[in-house]
Scaffold this active site. Structure first.
Site, short mmCIF file in Angstrom:
data_model
loop_
_atom_site.label_atom_id
_atom_site.label_comp_id
_atom_site.label_asym_id
_atom_site.label_seq_id
_atom_site.Cartn_x
_atom_site.Cartn_y
_atom_site.Cartn_z
N LYS A 146 0.84 -1.19 0.00
CA LYS A 146 0.00 0.00 0.00
C LYS A 146 0.87 1.24 0.00
CE LYS A 146 0.74 1.79 3.49
NZ LYS A 146 1.95 2.21 4.27
N TYR B 268 -4.51 3.94 6.19
CA TYR B 268 -5.07 3.01 7.18
C TYR B 268 -6.35 3.58 7.78
CZ TYR B 268 -0.64 0.43 7.22
OH TYR B 268 0.46 -0.31 6.87
P1 NAD Z 1 12.33 1.08 2.89
O1 NAD Z 1 12.85 2.42 2.51
O2 NAD Z 1 12.76 0.49 4.18
O3 NAD Z 1 12.66 0.03 1.74
C1 NAD Z 1 12.53 0.33 0.38
C2 NAD Z 1 13.41 -0.61 -0.41
O4 NAD Z 1 13.30 -0.27 -1.78
C3 NAD Z 1 14.89 -0.52 -0.03
O5 NAD Z 1 15.44 -1.81 0.06
C4 NAD Z 1 15.50 0.22 -1.21
O6 NAD Z 1 16.84 -0.14 -1.44
C5 NAD Z 1 14.61 -0.23 -2.35
N1 NAD Z 1 14.63 0.65 -3.52
C6 NAD Z 1 14.69 0.23 -4.78
N2 NAD Z 1 14.71 1.27 -5.63
C7 NAD Z 1 14.67 2.37 -4.86
C8 NAD Z 1 14.67 3.75 -5.17
N3 NAD Z 1 14.71 4.20 -6.43
N4 NAD Z 1 14.62 4.62 -4.13
C9 NAD Z 1 14.55 4.19 -2.85
N5 NAD Z 1 14.54 2.88 -2.51
C10 NAD Z 1 14.60 1.99 -3.51
O7 NAD Z 1 10.74 1.17 2.84
P2 NAD Z 1 9.69 0.18 3.49
O8 NAD Z 1 9.26 0.73 4.79
O9 NAD Z 1 10.16 -1.20 3.41
O10 NAD Z 1 8.44 0.43 2.50
C11 NAD Z 1 8.35 -0.20 1.24
C12 NAD Z 1 6.86 -0.28 0.84
O11 NAD Z 1 6.18 -1.06 1.80
C13 NAD Z 1 6.14 1.07 0.79
O12 NAD Z 1 5.24 1.08 -0.26
C14 NAD Z 1 5.39 1.14 2.11
O13 NAD Z 1 4.21 1.90 2.02
C15 NAD Z 1 5.08 -0.32 2.34
N6 NAD Z 1 4.97 -0.65 3.77
C16 NAD Z 1 3.86 -1.30 4.19
C17 NAD Z 1 3.72 -1.62 5.51
C18 NAD Z 1 2.50 -2.36 5.96
O14 NAD Z 1 2.30 -2.48 7.18
N7 NAD Z 1 1.70 -2.89 5.07
C19 NAD Z 1 4.70 -1.25 6.44
C20 NAD Z 1 5.84 -0.60 5.98
C21 NAD Z 1 5.96 -0.30 4.63
#
Ligand code: NAD
Length: 374
Positions: A144, A228
């Protein structure tokens, strides 16, 4: 980890290899045979999931949850960070043939170990990788918000249809008992007609991450956290909003939030004159969902965490066990894929919510009531 240990024991038993005989195999050969055996053993009844993007959520939540799933398992990874590969392979026994980077990602179409691709990238990349995953003939779970525009959602849904593969959104709270109870009590009017609803989600976001970059995130805390609350107001009422007004919160830290909102609040109008107020913030801590009904208040606080929800009703506290939301969510999708039945959190629901988020931003920018088409 327990599954991994069990698989190792089973492999050793099936292969007739004793602890004394194991070192006779070269270490690489032993690991390869071992991981192939796991792959074959699990493949019998579980679908293989490949995580795309090994950031905080994939590392901290999804990969551990995939050690607790019954209908799917962590089969592969897609990452742009080579240093993460040995760590993940060591921890989860992922064979070389199931490791991809963003350059060779499309060749995943030739890998029968991978049934489901789970897109866990920054929001603005969801559409591209979901569409590429469908082009590779895989089912997809996308995090999401589904995308940053409704047009992207349409392209993702069209790609799903063309591929004949299912699309689900990572809406874990639809598998969490306290939120399910909130939805039941509110939408079934167990304590009478609802007269108002309110929800808020916020935390202090650190500077320098993609979440604060409008191009990457599509917006600020509304896209990340407000979604949410949007969902909560809809499943608690069991209705769809017909219009919205919204107000941006004061920007007390413009250096940290140059192009996204620091906080905002909105009010949805639902049929029957019911209003639902929402707040999302990257600067304050909030975490609740409540509704006032004729016979009293129902409330979840905290409402949106990975665990530890608490709920109250006019008759006392809710009592439910803590569950692994992500494991339930992924297992439910794997079962939908296996049985070819629709997921309860489909792409259409993701698109609906992106439409609401866009309406909230439109109302915030115009200062006017924005009608939400059905
Ligand atoms: P994060 O920043 O921790 O991870 C993002 C990942 O994407 C990293 O490994 C990064 O290296 C990679 N990546 C690849 N190309 C990239 C670019 N061009 N720029 C930046 N990063 C890049 O983020 P996250 O918290 O893991 O979030 C990722 C997704 O998951 C988001 O869409 C977020 O909304 C979603 N999320 C959902 C929940 C949930 O409870 N459902 C919780 C956290 C995050």
């Amino acid at each position: 980890m327990e599954t991994f240990r069990k698989s190792r024991r089973t492999f050793i038993r099936n292969a007739g290899i004793t602890g004394a005989a194991l070192p006779l195999l070269g270490p690489v050969q032993a690991i390869n045979e071992f991981t192939n055996a796991i792959s074959m053993e699990k493949k019998k009844d579980k679908l293989g999931v490949a995580l795309v993007g090994l950031g905080g959520y994939a590392t901290g939540q999804l990969a551990p949850a995939l050690q607790q799933t019954t209908h799917c398992y962590l089969a592969g990874i897609v990452t742009g960070s080579p240093e993460k590969i040995p760590v993940w392979q060591g921890k989860y026994g992922i064979p070389d043939k199931n490791v991809y980077n963003y350059g060779n990602f499309d060749s995943i179409r030739d890998n029968p170990d991978i049934d489901i691709i789970y897109v866990v990238l920054p929001n603005s990349l969801h559409a591209e990788y979901t569409i590429r995953a469908f082009a590779a003939g895989k089912h997809v779970i996308c995090e999401k918000p589904m995308a940053i525009t409704v047009e992207d959602c349409d392209r993702m849904l069209a790609a799903s249809k063309k591929a004949g593969k299912q699309l689900s959104i990572g809406y874990r709270l639809h598998f969490e008992p306290f939120n399910l109870e909130m939805a039941r009590l509110g939408s079934k009017q167990v304590y009478g007609k609802l007269s108002s609803m309110e929800g808020a989600f916020g935390f202090k976001a650190q500077a320098g991450q993609w979440r604060l970059d409008k191009k990457m995130a599509g917006g600020g805390p509304l896209m990340d956290l407000g979604i949410y609350v949007v969902q909560g107001l809809c499943y608690t009422s069991g209705m769809e909003p017909i219009s919205v007004t919204a107000l941006e919160g004061a920007k007390t830290d413009p250096a940290r939030f140059p192009d996204v909102e620091q906080s905002l609040s909105w009010t949805f109008s639902f049929p029957g004159k019911l209003e639902g107020k929402g707040t999302a913030s990257y600067d304050d801590s909030f975490n609740f969902l409540r509704a006032t009904a004729e016979k009293g208040m129902i409330e979840l606080k905290p409402a949106y965490n990975y665990g530890g929800q608490r709920g109250t009703t006019p008759e006392g506290p809710m009592t439910f066990p803590n569950v692994n939301q992500q494991a339930r969510q992924m297992d439910a999708f794997a079962q939908s894929v296996k049985s070819n039945t629709p997921t309860i959190v489909p792409g259409e629901l993701g698109k609906r919510d992106v439409k609401y988020l866009q309406a909230i931003y439109e109302a915030m920018a115009s200062g006017k009531t924005v009608k939400i088409p059905g």
